[in-house]
Design a protein around this motif. Sequence first.
Motif, PDB file in Angstrom:
ATOM      1  N   ILE A  52      -0.646  10.959  -0.824  1.00  0.00           N
ATOM      2  CA  ILE A  52      -0.179   9.912  -1.268  1.00  0.00           C
ATOM      3  C   ILE A  52       1.192   9.046  -2.343  1.00  0.00           C
ATOM      4  O   ILE A  52       1.564  10.014  -2.993  1.00  0.00           O
ATOM      5  CB  ILE A  52      -0.970   8.908  -1.868  1.00  0.00           C
ATOM      6  CG1 ILE A  52      -2.416   9.193  -1.439  1.00  0.00           C
ATOM      7  CG2 ILE A  52      -0.944   7.463  -2.197  1.00  0.00           C
ATOM      8  CD1 ILE A  52      -3.395   8.224  -2.871  1.00  0.00           C
ATOM      9  N   ASP A  53       2.122   9.048  -1.426  1.00  0.00           N
ATOM     10  CA  ASP A  53       3.315   8.934  -1.996  1.00  0.00           C
ATOM     11  C   ASP A  53       3.328   7.566  -3.101  1.00  0.00           C
ATOM     12  O   ASP A  53       3.858   6.622  -2.413  1.00  0.00           O
ATOM     13  CB  ASP A  53       4.397   9.095  -1.695  1.00  0.00           C
ATOM     14  CG  ASP A  53       5.859   8.996  -1.513  1.00  0.00           C
ATOM     15  OD1 ASP A  53       5.995   9.190  -2.814  1.00  0.00           O
ATOM     16  OD2 ASP A  53       6.748   8.778  -0.749  1.00  0.00           O
ATOM     17  N   HIS A  54       3.445   7.995  -4.241  1.00  0.00           N
ATOM     18  CA  HIS A  54       2.942   6.844  -5.387  1.00  0.00           C
ATOM     19  C   HIS A  54       3.775   7.483  -6.582  1.00  0.00           C
ATOM     20  O   HIS A  54       3.458   8.862  -6.985  1.00  0.00           O
ATOM     21  CB  HIS A  54       2.067   6.447  -5.446  1.00  0.00           C
ATOM     22  CG  HIS A  54       2.247   4.940  -5.862  1.00  0.00           C
ATOM     23  ND1 HIS A  54       2.026   4.950  -7.108  1.00  0.00           N
ATOM     24  CD2 HIS A  54       2.239   3.704  -5.525  1.00  0.00           C
ATOM     25  CE1 HIS A  54       1.751   3.224  -7.432  1.00  0.00           C
ATOM     26  NE2 HIS A  54       2.231   2.624  -7.104  1.00  0.00           N
ATOM     27  N   ASP A  91       2.638   6.635  -9.472  1.00  0.00           N
ATOM     28  CA  ASP A  91       1.394   6.848 -10.604  1.00  0.00           C
ATOM     29  C   ASP A  91       0.556   7.074  -9.776  1.00  0.00           C
ATOM     30  O   ASP A  91       0.021   6.711  -8.820  1.00  0.00           O
ATOM     31  CB  ASP A  91       1.078   5.174 -11.342  1.00  0.00           C
ATOM     32  CG  ASP A  91       0.079   5.083 -12.204  1.00  0.00           C
ATOM     33  OD1 ASP A  91      -0.505   6.737 -12.155  1.00  0.00           O
ATOM     34  OD2 ASP A  91       0.062   4.890 -12.356  1.00  0.00           O
ATOM     35  N   PRO A  92       0.274   8.813  -9.678  1.00  0.00           N
ATOM     36  CA  PRO A  92      -0.659   9.004  -8.416  1.00  0.00           C
ATOM     37  C   PRO A  92      -2.015   8.653  -8.536  1.00  0.00           C
ATOM     38  O   PRO A  92      -2.618   7.929  -7.433  1.00  0.00           O
ATOM     39  CB  PRO A  92      -1.034  10.509  -9.240  1.00  0.00           C
ATOM     40  CG  PRO A  92       0.378  10.781 -10.036  1.00  0.00           C
ATOM     41  CD  PRO A  92       0.801  10.070 -10.471  1.00  0.00           C
ATOM     42  N   GLY A 122      -2.015   5.447  -7.098  1.00  0.00           N
ATOM     43  CA  GLY A 122      -1.100   5.165  -5.724  1.00  0.00           C
ATOM     44  C   GLY A 122      -3.020   5.606  -5.212  1.00  0.00           C
ATOM     45  O   GLY A 122      -3.479   4.784  -4.593  1.00  0.00           O
ATOM     46  N   GLU A 123      -3.863   6.242  -5.815  1.00  0.00           N
ATOM     47  CA  GLU A 123      -5.211   6.223  -4.986  1.00  0.00           C
ATOM     48  C   GLU A 123      -5.860   5.558  -5.064  1.00  0.00           C
ATOM     49  O   GLU A 123      -6.579   5.043  -4.310  1.00  0.00           O
ATOM     50  CB  GLU A 123      -5.994   7.822  -5.705  1.00  0.00           C
ATOM     51  CG  GLU A 123      -5.253   9.259  -5.728  1.00  0.00           C
ATOM     52  CD  GLU A 123      -5.947  10.164  -5.892  1.00  0.00           C
ATOM     53  OE1 GLU A 123      -6.955   9.827  -7.263  1.00  0.00           O
ATOM     54  OE2 GLU A 123      -5.754  11.351  -5.477  1.00  0.00           O
ATOM     55  N   LEU A 176      -4.970   2.261  -4.388  1.00  0.00           N
ATOM     56  CA  LEU A 176      -4.515   1.390  -4.308  1.00  0.00           C
ATOM     57  C   LEU A 176      -4.604   1.360  -2.323  1.00  0.00           C
ATOM     58  O   LEU A 176      -5.153   0.489  -1.844  1.00  0.00           O
ATOM     59  CB  LEU A 176      -2.611   0.988  -4.623  1.00  0.00           C
ATOM     60  CG  LEU A 176      -1.949   0.477  -5.194  1.00  0.00           C
ATOM     61  CD1 LEU A 176      -0.536   0.627  -5.871  1.00  0.00           C
ATOM     62  CD2 LEU A 176      -2.783  -1.316  -5.614  1.00  0.00           C
ATOM     63  N   MET A 177      -5.092   3.148  -2.850  1.00  0.00           N
ATOM     64  CA  MET A 177      -4.663   3.598  -1.323  1.00  0.00           C
ATOM     65  C   MET A 177      -6.781   3.469  -0.927  1.00  0.00           C
ATOM     66  O   MET A 177      -7.130   3.017   0.045  1.00  0.00           O
ATOM     67  CB  MET A 177      -4.605   4.536  -0.714  1.00  0.00           C
ATOM     68  CG  MET A 177      -5.005   5.346   0.438  1.00  0.00           C
ATOM     69  SD  MET A 177      -3.802   4.368   1.669  1.00  0.00           S
ATOM     70  CE  MET A 177      -2.893   4.773   1.424  1.00  0.00           C
ATOM     71  N   VAL A 183       1.053  -0.734   0.285  1.00  0.00           N
ATOM     72  CA  VAL A 183       0.161   0.002  -0.089  1.00  0.00           C
ATOM     73  C   VAL A 183       0.647   0.978  -0.377  1.00  0.00           C
ATOM     74  O   VAL A 183       1.845   1.596   0.860  1.00  0.00           O
ATOM     75  CB  VAL A 183      -0.872   0.096   1.112  1.00  0.00           C
ATOM     76  CG1 VAL A 183      -1.671   1.591   1.414  1.00  0.00           C
ATOM     77  CG2 VAL A 183      -1.873  -0.930   1.302  1.00  0.00           C
ATOM     78  N   PRO A 184       0.510   2.681  -0.837  1.00  0.00           N
ATOM     79  CA  PRO A 184       1.428   3.227  -0.346  1.00  0.00           C
ATOM     80  C   PRO A 184       1.456   4.462   0.511  1.00  0.00           C
ATOM     81  O   PRO A 184       0.720   4.132   0.787  1.00  0.00           O
ATOM     82  CB  PRO A 184       0.808   4.479  -2.187  1.00  0.00           C
ATOM     83  CG  PRO A 184      -0.233   3.934  -2.130  1.00  0.00           C
ATOM     84  CD  PRO A 184      -0.214   2.346  -1.993  1.00  0.00           C
ATOM     85  N   ARG A 185       2.144   5.039   0.441  1.00  0.00           N
ATOM     86  CA  ARG A 185       1.984   5.303   1.955  1.00  0.00           C
ATOM     87  C   ARG A 185       1.581   7.162   1.558  1.00  0.00           C
ATOM     88  O   ARG A 185       2.048   7.444   0.815  1.00  0.00           O
ATOM     89  CB  ARG A 185       4.251   5.694   2.367  1.00  0.00           C
ATOM     90  CG  ARG A 185       4.529   3.907   2.923  1.00  0.00           C
ATOM     91  CD  ARG A 185       6.513   4.095   3.258  1.00  0.00           C
ATOM     92  NE  ARG A 185       6.430   4.796   4.656  1.00  0.00           N
ATOM     93  CZ  ARG A 185       5.618   3.834   5.590  1.00  0.00           C
ATOM     94  NH1 ARG A 185       6.482   2.560   5.782  1.00  0.00           N
ATOM     95  NH2 ARG A 185       6.038   4.114   7.220  1.00  0.00           N
TER      96      ARG A 185
END
Length: 223
Positions: free
Chosen positions: A36-38, A40-41, A44-45, A47-48, A24-26
């Motif tokens: 969200i630190d990913h 691919d924004p 990342g969203e 996944l979160m 899970v992105p941090r």
Amino acid sequence: MHTASNPNIAVAIAAPDQAKAAAVPRIKLSSHGFCIDHPDPELGEQLMADAMGVADRDAMHGVLKQLVKASVSGEKSDEINLSFMISMVKNIKPRDSVEAMLVAQMVCVHVMAMRCAYHLANAEDIAQQDSAGRTLGRLARTFPAQIEALNRYRSNGEPAITVQNVSVGDGGKAIVGNVTQHVSVIVSNNNGAPAVTDAPMVSMPDRGAQEHEPADAKRGAQS
């Protein structure tokens, strides 16, 4: 050899082929908020949102914002504490928005309970001990109640009922639940002791009548 954990690296305890899918992105905190630190924004969203158990971006950011505020330690948000909270939400696997809110509350209650336990262990006087102890007790009672609420919601509000080794005699009826008449079931428990049976009610003869009957019969025979 001791190694310190790096808050900028997410470590998934999983098989190598599952680590990437399970990660899970941090959340990166700043004075202006969080992101969200990913790389691919959009991914990342997504996944979160999957980790939070919500279906849209607004719900995901709303739950995250609440967790960020609840992770405050020393008057500012703590990335390590926040990562732990997000990981716990993901591991419980909320399936919809209701479960997402309830699971977020559960994680926050646990974090607050641990803080109260810390304050109780480091209390300097009786007043601090009493305050931390009372708060810890309330939070400790709230957490299992939340677990029960989650289980009941996931089972559509129906409590689980388990009946083992039910044996009903001829003409009897097995009834599970509240009843308003004299009925019962033969249920064997672990020690083999039977419960009440569904036998027909038999009226007991009057003891006084039993005592006088032989005397009356004897007088009749003598006459």
